[in-house]
Each structure stands twice: as structure tokens, then as C-alpha cells.
Motif scaffolding. Structure first.
Motif, mmCIF file in Angstrom:
data_model
loop_
_atom_site.group_PDB
_atom_site.id
_atom_site.type_symbol
_atom_site.label_atom_id
_atom_site.label_comp_id
_atom_site.label_asym_id
_atom_site.label_seq_id
_atom_site.Cartn_x
_atom_site.Cartn_y
_atom_site.Cartn_z
ATOM 1 N N GLU A 208 0.838 -1.200 0.000
ATOM 2 C CA GLU A 208 0.000 0.000 0.000
ATOM 3 C C GLU A 208 0.882 1.263 0.000
ATOM 4 O O GLU A 208 0.623 2.216 -0.747
ATOM 5 C CB GLU A 208 -0.914 -0.042 1.248
ATOM 6 C CG GLU A 208 -1.773 1.176 1.482
ATOM 7 C CD GLU A 208 -2.716 1.500 0.322
ATOM 8 O OE1 GLU A 208 -3.037 0.591 -0.466
ATOM 9 O OE2 GLU A 208 -3.096 2.691 0.188
ATOM 10 N N ALA A 209 1.943 1.259 0.798
ATOM 11 C CA ALA A 209 2.823 2.444 0.874
ATOM 12 C C ALA A 209 3.501 2.705 -0.474
ATOM 13 O O ALA A 209 3.822 3.853 -0.811
ATOM 14 C CB ALA A 209 3.875 2.244 1.969
ATOM 15 N N LEU A 210 3.712 1.640 -1.236
ATOM 16 C CA LEU A 210 4.417 1.780 -2.526
ATOM 17 C C LEU A 210 3.457 2.001 -3.701
ATOM 18 O O LEU A 210 3.894 2.028 -4.857
ATOM 19 C CB LEU A 210 5.259 0.520 -2.782
ATOM 20 C CG LEU A 210 6.444 0.307 -1.833
ATOM 21 C CD1 LEU A 210 6.967 -1.122 -1.949
ATOM 22 C CD2 LEU A 210 7.572 1.301 -2.130
ATOM 23 N N ARG A 211 2.194 2.157 -3.388
ATOM 24 C CA ARG A 211 1.148 2.218 -4.436
ATOM 25 C C ARG A 211 1.453 3.242 -5.536
ATOM 26 O O ARG A 211 1.197 3.019 -6.704
ATOM 27 C CB ARG A 211 -0.203 2.533 -3.792
ATOM 28 C CG ARG A 211 -1.412 2.230 -4.646
ATOM 29 C CD ARG A 211 -2.636 1.977 -3.766
ATOM 30 N NE ARG A 211 -2.881 3.091 -2.856
ATOM 31 C CZ ARG A 211 -3.664 4.129 -3.117
ATOM 32 N NH1 ARG A 211 -4.273 4.206 -4.275
ATOM 33 N NH2 ARG A 211 -3.846 5.083 -2.211
ATOM 34 N N HIS A 212 2.026 4.396 -5.148
ATOM 35 C CA HIS A 212 2.259 5.456 -6.137
ATOM 36 C C HIS A 212 3.619 5.348 -6.841
ATOM 37 O O HIS A 212 3.939 6.184 -7.682
ATOM 38 C CB HIS A 212 2.162 6.825 -5.457
ATOM 39 C CG HIS A 212 0.819 7.049 -4.825
ATOM 40 N ND1 HIS A 212 -0.313 7.294 -5.563
ATOM 41 C CD2 HIS A 212 0.428 7.027 -3.522
ATOM 42 C CE1 HIS A 212 -1.347 7.432 -4.746
ATOM 43 N NE2 HIS A 212 -0.919 7.270 -3.508
ATOM 44 N N ALA A 213 4.418 4.366 -6.451
ATOM 45 C CA ALA A 213 5.787 4.304 -7.005
ATOM 46 C C ALA A 213 5.766 3.963 -8.488
ATOM 47 O O ALA A 213 5.010 3.083 -8.922
ATOM 48 C CB ALA A 213 6.601 3.260 -6.251
ATOM 49 N N LYS A 214 6.611 4.651 -9.252
ATOM 50 C CA LYS A 214 6.747 4.318 -10.668
ATOM 51 C C LYS A 214 7.329 2.905 -10.781
ATOM 52 O O LYS A 214 6.900 2.093 -11.564
ATOM 53 C CB LYS A 214 7.680 5.345 -11.318
ATOM 54 C CG LYS A 214 7.480 5.464 -12.775
ATOM 55 C CD LYS A 214 8.023 6.776 -13.323
ATOM 56 C CE LYS A 214 8.106 6.643 -14.816
ATOM 57 N NZ LYS A 214 9.365 7.130 -15.353
ATOM 58 N N ARG A 215 8.347 2.686 -9.937
ATOM 59 C CA ARG A 215 8.909 1.332 -9.812
ATOM 60 C C ARG A 215 8.970 1.023 -8.325
ATOM 61 O O ARG A 215 9.711 1.678 -7.592
ATOM 62 C CB ARG A 215 10.344 1.279 -10.340
ATOM 63 C CG ARG A 215 10.464 1.511 -11.804
ATOM 64 C CD ARG A 215 11.904 1.317 -12.270
ATOM 65 N NE ARG A 215 12.012 1.757 -13.629
ATOM 66 C CZ ARG A 215 12.196 3.010 -13.998
ATOM 67 N NH1 ARG A 215 12.338 3.952 -13.090
ATOM 68 N NH2 ARG A 215 12.255 3.351 -15.268
ATOM 69 N N GLY A 216 8.185 0.048 -7.882
ATOM 70 C CA GLY A 216 8.152 -0.259 -6.450
ATOM 71 C C GLY A 216 8.679 -1.663 -6.182
ATOM 72 O O GLY A 216 8.418 -2.587 -6.951
ATOM 73 N N ARG A 217 9.417 -1.808 -5.096
ATOM 74 C CA ARG A 217 9.952 -3.127 -4.727
ATOM 75 C C ARG A 217 9.589 -3.440 -3.281
ATOM 76 O O ARG A 217 9.730 -2.592 -2.405
ATOM 77 C CB ARG A 217 11.475 -3.146 -4.863
ATOM 78 C CG ARG A 217 12.107 -4.434 -4.347
ATOM 79 C CD ARG A 217 13.614 -4.465 -4.496
ATOM 80 N NE ARG A 217 14.028 -4.427 -5.885
ATOM 81 C CZ ARG A 217 15.301 -4.570 -6.287
ATOM 82 N NH1 ARG A 217 16.260 -4.770 -5.393
ATOM 83 N NH2 ARG A 217 15.610 -4.507 -7.565
#
Ligand code: KIV
Ligand code: ZN
Length: 387
Positions: free
Chosen positions: A87-96
Motif C-alpha cells: 500500500e505504501a508503494l502504491r504510487h511508485a513508478k517502480r516499487g519493490r
């Protein structure tokens, strides 16, 4: 074979921020994250989202502003942790998502009161949960440094089979020798059948002062990612220092390994992190310490003034440091004294310097360092007497 890239995974904002007194708020974390992106790091570990609402917010806000680097969030091998990281990475262009569990017998017994087979199942399950949120899943085998290689290889093969694309082999306690850590990476490369489907990562702590050496040994033996922090910050004695690994690969280009880091930003970002975390850098710290380009003994100063390469393997401007310094102490020689007088606008001949040197030594014996103001006073007094 062409040169191979080593991915730089920066964990200043997670492992580094765990250091007592180094906690940052969201605004400060964003400032550091943007500087890390400008430095050229490939992956920014922005925090541990389930650990606090503040850290969740930081990871989420960093995900919104970072455009080129991958943004990573840490989790334990616990479903709720992984969901919150996703959920915290939801907006990341590239999330890991970086998830994992302890694999050494000490962790398995003491921390989890469990056994190897059960831990293997939990590891695989964690990766599967994480894959519901992103294709970019990194698994960490905590305390891999003290995990038996055969069991570690089984865990690595299983998590790759479950979809991990990077597998982190942390020397969590900073226990390994470089030969042991290098052999561990080589063992995994030779004994994990699906190893070509994932990148092996080094995450070495510095309890014996071997973090950088171990990370380099890992890379030489086939790891293609290094986890590190600015100024080597991190739990206890810290992590591998980013600036050190970057310059090792630059200095030893024969290794055929390179990073995408802009080395001229190493000193500016070191100062930024030191200031914002209020954590001074030790003066003798490699690459970014105040004395990294200072020369104080007479023998060194004389050699350096004849040719800087006699005592410097890199130029300060390559790493964004101020110019090299000739520091005057009771161990300095005549050439350094003449050089410093010249910089202040005083051209003295050999006899003048012989005379002034005796005065200088008396003063230097009573002071830790002789400054420009002391030299000016000495020169003016001498010029009056000589006239
Ligand atoms: O040192 C360690 O093992 C860690 C893991 C959480 C990656 O920081
Ligand atoms: Zn760590």
C-alpha cells in the motif's frame, strides 16, 4: 566479457535511519531521497512501512516524487507487513517489496522457536504474498552470513521459484571474513539451479570493520547488487559505505565492475546526510572524512608537493571534496612551510625558510596545528627584523 553493472541499493533511509538519533521526518527523508536519486542510486530503500505511521507516510511520499530509481519498502515475512508495504508503494513508478526471514540456526531457534522446514515454507509464502503487489520482490535471508550454505541454497532456490527477482544474502552480524562471504556467494551461484532468474545482493554489516571488503568479495564472486548507506551508517557498527564501494570499482577498473553513481556528488551528499541526521563523520573516514585529502607529515608533504600521486590515489575533485590540504604540525617539513607561506603571498628563499623553520617548530610543538594567522604573524615579524 563486457563490464558488468553493480546495482546500488541505498538503505540510508531504512538501516541508516535505525541508528539512535538519526530519525528523520517525512520532509527530511524526501530531501535525502531526491539527493540519492540525483547521485544515481538504482534502488532507494525508503523505510519499513508497518513500523510506524510516520514511516508509512515517508515511503508513500517518496514513492510519489522519485522518478528514476526504484523505491523499496521493507517488511517481515508477515502478511500484514507485506500488505502495508504494498500500500505504501502504491504510487511508485517502480516499487519493490523487500521481505524476508532469519535463516541461521540461531535465528530459527531463538527468534522463531521453529525449524528449517517451517522457515522455508514461510519464506516462500512471503514472496508469494509480495508478488500480489509487484513483480519486483527482493527476499532477504537474515543472518545468511552464519547460515549453513547447503540450507541457504535450498532457501534461495525456493524463493526464486516463488518469484523473488533479487535475493539478499545479509551478513547481518558482520561476522564473515571476505573469503568466507565471497565463497558463500560463489556457492550459491554454483548450487542454486534457478540462480540465473535472480540477482544476488550483498548486505554486509561492519562489526569487524569488514563490510566494504565483504561486499566487494561478494561482487567479485557474482553478486550484482550491493546494499549500502551514505557514510556507512547503520545498525551498531554500521553498513557498507556507499562511497567506498563506488570508489573501489572506479579505482580497480580491472575488476570489470561499475556503478551508475556520479562520484562528484559523494562529498556533498555525505555532508547533507551528516547534517540532516546530526551524525558527524569521523575525520579519517575514507573518501568523505575531513582528513581524507590532508597531508601532515614532512615526508608525505614533500612527496605530495612534488607529485600529488605519490600520496593520493584519487583527486579530491573526483569525489566532490575540497582541494587537498597541507596541514602544518610539528611533523611537517620545510617544503610544506615554504608552500604555505607562498600561498599566503610570502616568497622566502632557502635561508629564510631555514631560519623560519626553527621558529615554526617551537610554535608547532606547543600547538596541535599551525594556522594561517600564526604564519602571517611569524612572517611579518621576520620581515621587520630582516629589514
Ligand atoms: O542486516 C540485515 O539483515 C537487514 C535485513 C532486514 C535486510 O537489515
Ligand atoms: Zn542490515
Amino acid at each position: 566479457m563486457s563490464d558488468q553493472k553493480i546495482f546500488i541499493f541505498d538503505t540510508t533511509l531504512r538501516d541508516g535511519e535505525q541508528v539512535p538519533g538519526c530519525k528523520l521526518n517525512t520532509k527530511e527523508k524526501i530531501e535525502v531521497a531526491l539527493a540519492l536519486e540525483a547521485l544515481g542510486v538504482d534502488i532507494i530503500e525508503a523505510g519499513f512501512p508497518i513500523s510506524s505511521p510516520g514511516d508509512f507516510e515517508s515511503v508513500s511520499e517518496i514513492s510519489k516524487v522519485i522518478k528514476n530509481a526504484t523505491v523499496c519498502g521493507l517488511s517481515r515475512a508477515v502478511q500484514k507487513d507485506i500488505e502495508v508495504a504494498g500500500e505504501a508503494l502504491r504510487h511508485a513508478k517502480r516499487g519493490r517489496i523487500h521481505t524476508g526471514i532469519g535463516t541461521s540456526d540461531s535465528h530459527i531457534r531463538s527468534k522463531f522457536n521453529s525449524n528449517r522446514e517451517e522457515i522455508l515454507v514461510r519464506a516462500v509464502q512471503a514472496v508469494k504474498w509480495a508478488r500480489n503487489f509487484t513483480d519486483d520482490v527482493e527476499f532477504y535471508a537474515e543472518d545468511a552470513g552464519r547460515t549453513e550454505n547447503e540450507y541457504l541454497a535450498r532457501v534461495v532456490e525456493a524463493v526464486i521459484g516463488a518469484g523473488a527477482t533479487t535475493v539478499n544474502i545479509p551478513d547481518t552480524t558482520g561476522y564473515c571474513l571476505p573469503t568466507q562471504y565471497g565463497e558463500k556467494i560463489a556457492f550459491l551461484r554454483n548450487n542454486v539451479q534457478n540462480i540465473d532468474k535472480a540477482i544476488l545482493s550483498c548486505h554486509c554489516h561492519n562489526d569487524l570493520g569488514l563490510a566494504t571488503a565483504n561486499s566487494i568479495a561478494g561482487a567479485i564472486n557474482g553478486a550484482r547488487q550491493i546494499e549500502c548507506t551514505i557514510n556507512g551508517l547503520g545498525e551498531r557498527a554500521g553498513n557498507t559505505a556507499l562511497e567506498e564501494v563506488v570508489m573501489v570499482f572506479k579505482q580497480h577498473s580491472h575488476l570489470g565492475l561499475y556503478t551508475s553513481i556520479d562520484a562528484t556528488q559523494l562529498n556533498p551528499i555525505s555532508r547533507l546526510v551528516s547534517d540532516i541526521m546530526r551524525m558527524p563523520v569521523q575525520p579519517n573516514k575514507a573518501i568523505v572524512g575531513a582528513n581524507a585529502f590532508s597531508h601532515s607529515s614532512g615526508i608525505h608533504q614533500d612527496g605530495f608537493l612534488k607529485d600529488s600521486q605519490t600520496y593520493e590515489i584519487m583527486r579530491p575533485e573526483e569525489v566532490g571534496a575540497e582541494t587537498s590540504k597541507i596541514v602544518l604540525t610539528a611533523r611537517s617539513g620545510r617544503s610544506a612551510l615554504a608552500y604555505r607561506f607562498k600561498n599566503l603571498g610570502y616568497e622566502f628563499n632557502r635561508n629564510d625558510i631555514d631560519f623560519l623553520y626553527e621558529q615554526f617548530l617551537q610554535l608547532a610543538d606547543s600547538l596541535k596545528e599551525v594556522h594561517d594567522s600564526d604564519l602571517k604573524e611569524m612572517a611579518e615579524r621576520y620581515l621587520l627584523v630582516r629589514a
